[in-house]
Design a protein around this motif. Structure first.
Motif, PDB file in Angstrom:
ATOM      1  N   SER A  94      -1.273  28.495  -6.940  1.00  0.00           N
ATOM      2  CA  SER A  94      -1.094  29.331  -8.121  1.00  0.00           C
ATOM      3  C   SER A  94      -1.252  28.453  -9.351  1.00  0.00           C
ATOM      4  O   SER A  94      -0.368  27.645  -9.662  1.00  0.00           O
ATOM      5  N   LEU A  95      -2.364  28.565 -10.029  1.00  0.00           N
ATOM      6  CA  LEU A  95      -2.605  27.783 -11.233  1.00  0.00           C
ATOM      7  C   LEU A  95      -1.521  28.036 -12.268  1.00  0.00           C
ATOM      8  O   LEU A  95      -1.178  27.147 -13.056  1.00  0.00           O
ATOM      9  N   LEU A  96      -0.968  29.236 -12.255  1.00  0.00           N
ATOM     10  CA  LEU A  96       0.058  29.589 -13.230  1.00  0.00           C
ATOM     11  C   LEU A  96       1.204  28.590 -13.212  1.00  0.00           C
ATOM     12  O   LEU A  96       1.771  28.272 -14.263  1.00  0.00           O
ATOM     13  N   ASP A  97       1.555  28.068 -12.029  1.00  0.00           N
ATOM     14  CA  ASP A  97       2.681  27.137 -11.926  1.00  0.00           C
ATOM     15  C   ASP A  97       2.460  25.907 -12.800  1.00  0.00           C
ATOM     16  O   ASP A  97       3.324  25.524 -13.591  1.00  0.00           O
ATOM     17  N   GLY A  98       1.304  25.268 -12.651  1.00  0.00           N
ATOM     18  CA  GLY A  98       1.027  24.066 -13.427  1.00  0.00           C
ATOM     19  C   GLY A  98       0.801  24.361 -14.897  1.00  0.00           C
ATOM     20  O   GLY A  98       1.287  23.632 -15.771  1.00  0.00           O
ATOM     21  N   LEU A  99       0.072  25.435 -15.184  1.00  0.00           N
ATOM     22  CA  LEU A  99      -0.226  25.767 -16.573  1.00  0.00           C
ATOM     23  C   LEU A  99       1.046  26.128 -17.327  1.00  0.00           C
ATOM     24  O   LEU A  99       1.241  25.714 -18.479  1.00  0.00           O
ATOM     25  N   GLN A 100       1.921  26.893 -16.679  1.00  0.00           N
ATOM     26  CA  GLN A 100       3.158  27.291 -17.356  1.00  0.00           C
ATOM     27  C   GLN A 100       4.042  26.079 -17.643  1.00  0.00           C
ATOM     28  O   GLN A 100       4.685  26.001 -18.696  1.00  0.00           O
ATOM     29  N   LEU A 101       4.063  25.110 -16.722  1.00  0.00           N
ATOM     30  CA  LEU A 101       4.824  23.884 -16.961  1.00  0.00           C
ATOM     31  C   LEU A 101       4.320  23.168 -18.213  1.00  0.00           C
ATOM     32  O   LEU A 101       5.104  22.713 -19.047  1.00  0.00           O
ATOM     33  N   ALA A 102       2.995  23.077 -18.334  1.00  0.00           N
ATOM     34  CA  ALA A 102       2.414  22.390 -19.485  1.00  0.00           C
ATOM     35  C   ALA A 102       2.679  23.158 -20.783  1.00  0.00           C
ATOM     36  O   ALA A 102       2.999  22.552 -21.822  1.00  0.00           O
ATOM     37  N   LEU A 103       2.554  24.483 -20.744  1.00  0.00           N
ATOM     38  CA  LEU A 103       2.808  25.292 -21.939  1.00  0.00           C
ATOM     39  C   LEU A 103       4.271  25.233 -22.344  1.00  0.00           C
ATOM     40  O   LEU A 103       4.600  25.129 -23.537  1.00  0.00           O
ATOM     41  N   ASP A 104       5.171  25.296 -21.352  1.00  0.00           N
ATOM     42  CA  ASP A 104       6.610  25.220 -21.647  1.00  0.00           C
ATOM     43  C   ASP A 104       6.964  23.860 -22.236  1.00  0.00           C
ATOM     44  O   ASP A 104       7.790  23.769 -23.158  1.00  0.00           O
ATOM     45  N   GLU A 105       6.358  22.794 -21.696  1.00  0.00           N
ATOM     46  CA  GLU A 105       6.634  21.460 -22.193  1.00  0.00           C
ATOM     47  C   GLU A 105       6.209  21.333 -23.657  1.00  0.00           C
ATOM     48  O   GLU A 105       6.927  20.742 -24.483  1.00  0.00           O
ATOM     49  N   HIS A 142       0.581  34.517 -24.801  1.00  0.00           N
ATOM     50  CA  HIS A 142       1.939  34.318 -25.314  1.00  0.00           C
ATOM     51  C   HIS A 142       2.042  32.977 -26.040  1.00  0.00           C
ATOM     52  O   HIS A 142       2.633  32.883 -27.121  1.00  0.00           O
ATOM     53  N   ALA A 143       1.450  31.935 -25.447  1.00  0.00           N
ATOM     54  CA  ALA A 143       1.464  30.614 -26.083  1.00  0.00           C
ATOM     55  C   ALA A 143       0.691  30.645 -27.398  1.00  0.00           C
ATOM     56  O   ALA A 143       1.113  30.048 -28.395  1.00  0.00           O
ATOM     57  N   PHE A 185      -4.570  33.892 -31.633  1.00  0.00           N
ATOM     58  CA  PHE A 185      -5.620  32.895 -31.794  1.00  0.00           C
ATOM     59  C   PHE A 185      -6.413  32.773 -30.500  1.00  0.00           C
ATOM     60  O   PHE A 185      -5.871  32.938 -29.413  1.00  0.00           O
ATOM     61  N   ASP A 186      -7.696  32.450 -30.649  1.00  0.00           N
ATOM     62  CA  ASP A 186      -8.535  32.135 -29.492  1.00  0.00           C
ATOM     63  C   ASP A 186      -8.391  30.639 -29.220  1.00  0.00           C
ATOM     64  O   ASP A 186      -8.918  29.824 -29.961  1.00  0.00           O
ATOM     65  N   ILE A 187      -7.658  30.271 -28.169  1.00  0.00           N
ATOM     66  CA  ILE A 187      -7.375  28.851 -27.926  1.00  0.00           C
ATOM     67  C   ILE A 187      -8.029  28.336 -26.651  1.00  0.00           C
ATOM     68  O   ILE A 187      -7.749  27.214 -26.221  1.00  0.00           O
ATOM     69  N   VAL A 188      -8.932  29.116 -26.038  1.00  0.00           N
ATOM     70  CA  VAL A 188      -9.532  28.738 -24.755  1.00  0.00           C
ATOM     71  C   VAL A 188     -11.025  28.469 -24.895  1.00  0.00           C
ATOM     72  O   VAL A 188     -11.746  29.217 -25.565  1.00  0.00           O
ATOM     73  N   HIS A 189     -11.454  27.399 -24.261  1.00  0.00           N
ATOM     74  CA  HIS A 189     -12.889  27.098 -24.138  1.00  0.00           C
ATOM     75  C   HIS A 189     -13.155  26.729 -22.682  1.00  0.00           C
ATOM     76  O   HIS A 189     -12.388  25.983 -22.071  1.00  0.00           O
ATOM     77  N   THR A 190     -14.216  27.265 -22.099  1.00  0.00           N
ATOM     78  CA  THR A 190     -14.534  26.978 -20.699  1.00  0.00           C
ATOM     79  C   THR A 190     -15.914  26.345 -20.594  1.00  0.00           C
ATOM     80  O   THR A 190     -16.805  26.624 -21.391  1.00  0.00           O
ATOM     81  N   LYS A 191     -16.060  25.519 -19.578  1.00  0.00           N
ATOM     82  CA  LYS A 191     -17.322  24.814 -19.366  1.00  0.00           C
ATOM     83  C   LYS A 191     -17.451  24.488 -17.882  1.00  0.00           C
ATOM     84  O   LYS A 191     -16.464  24.158 -17.214  1.00  0.00           O
TER      85      LYS A 191
END
Length: 211
Positions: A94-105, A142-143, A185-191
């Motif tokens: 679940s990518l959400l686990d790692g991403l949420q940790l980084a966003l919360d931090e 949310h972030a 805000f648009d805060i995502v870029h993909t490549k």
């Protein structure tokens, strides 16, 4: 955009690798992570040059004693090899686990006024279709809604492989975060990671902020 905006900023690298994606992909897929390894190290080196006190790394791991992702602080490029070798990827993730940790931090550090002047960049290396896609989009929105400016936080997804569902989802995050998911805000870029020029990694980081 000047490199000055890339400096005085915290950098986080999330490595979301799964064993299942290797097993189900065509022959040669496993080699893509190996082929990308030197570029990942170069990316870590570029981030460290911009963030001299060391970057933060979250990496997916089959060792669940610390959760789906292990966290390493103040990582130098020389330590990246060891981190990869020490963590065998899980079969599902679940990518959400790692991403949420980084966003919360980031949120915690911002509240405590511990973030750097220009903010932070989070880079996600992912090889397949993430679970909980809507929850991931909502977490990012949310972030974004808690930010004070468009360039305060950037999230760059670097896609390793050719999973079309994953690519479609990441493109939606890149193109529709405001219109579809209600982000301020648009805060995502993909490549596609293989399309990132390893000799011009600052261009990729700049694109995360320019979007």
């Amino acid at each position: 955009m000047s490199n000055a905006l890339l400096e005085n900023r915290d950098y986080t690298l999330i490595v979301a690798k799964t064993a299942a994606s290797i097993a189900t992909m065509p022959p040669g897929y496993e080699n893509r992570w190996a082929a990308a390894h030197s570029a990942i190290v170069a990316l870590a080196q570029t981030c460290e040059e911009l963030d001299p006190d060391g970057i933060t790394v979250y990496i997916s791991s089959r060792d669940h004693s610390e959760g789906a992702f292990k966290r390493y602080e103040q990582v130098t490029p020389a330590q990246v090899d060891e981190i990869f070798q020490d963590n065998y990827p899980p079969e599902t993730l679940s990518l959400l686990d790692g991403l949420q940790l980084a966003l919360d931090e980031y949120s915690i550090r911002k509240t405590a006024k511990l973030t750097k002047q220009n903010g932070a960049i989070i880079i996600v290396l992912i090889d397949g279709e993430p679970l909980d896609r809507m929850k991931i989009a909502k977490a990012i929105a949310h972030a974004a809604n808690a930010l004070d400016s468009n360039n305060e936080l950037g999230i760059g997804f670097a896609h390793i492989g050719n999973d079309l569902i994953a690519r479609g989802f990441l493109s939606a995050l890149d193109d529709d975060l405001r219109s579809r998911f209600g982000a301020k805000f648009d805060i995502v870029h993909t490549k596609v990671f293989q399309e990132i020029d390893p000799t011009c990694l600052t261009d990729f980081l700049t694109d995360i902020l320019q979007r």
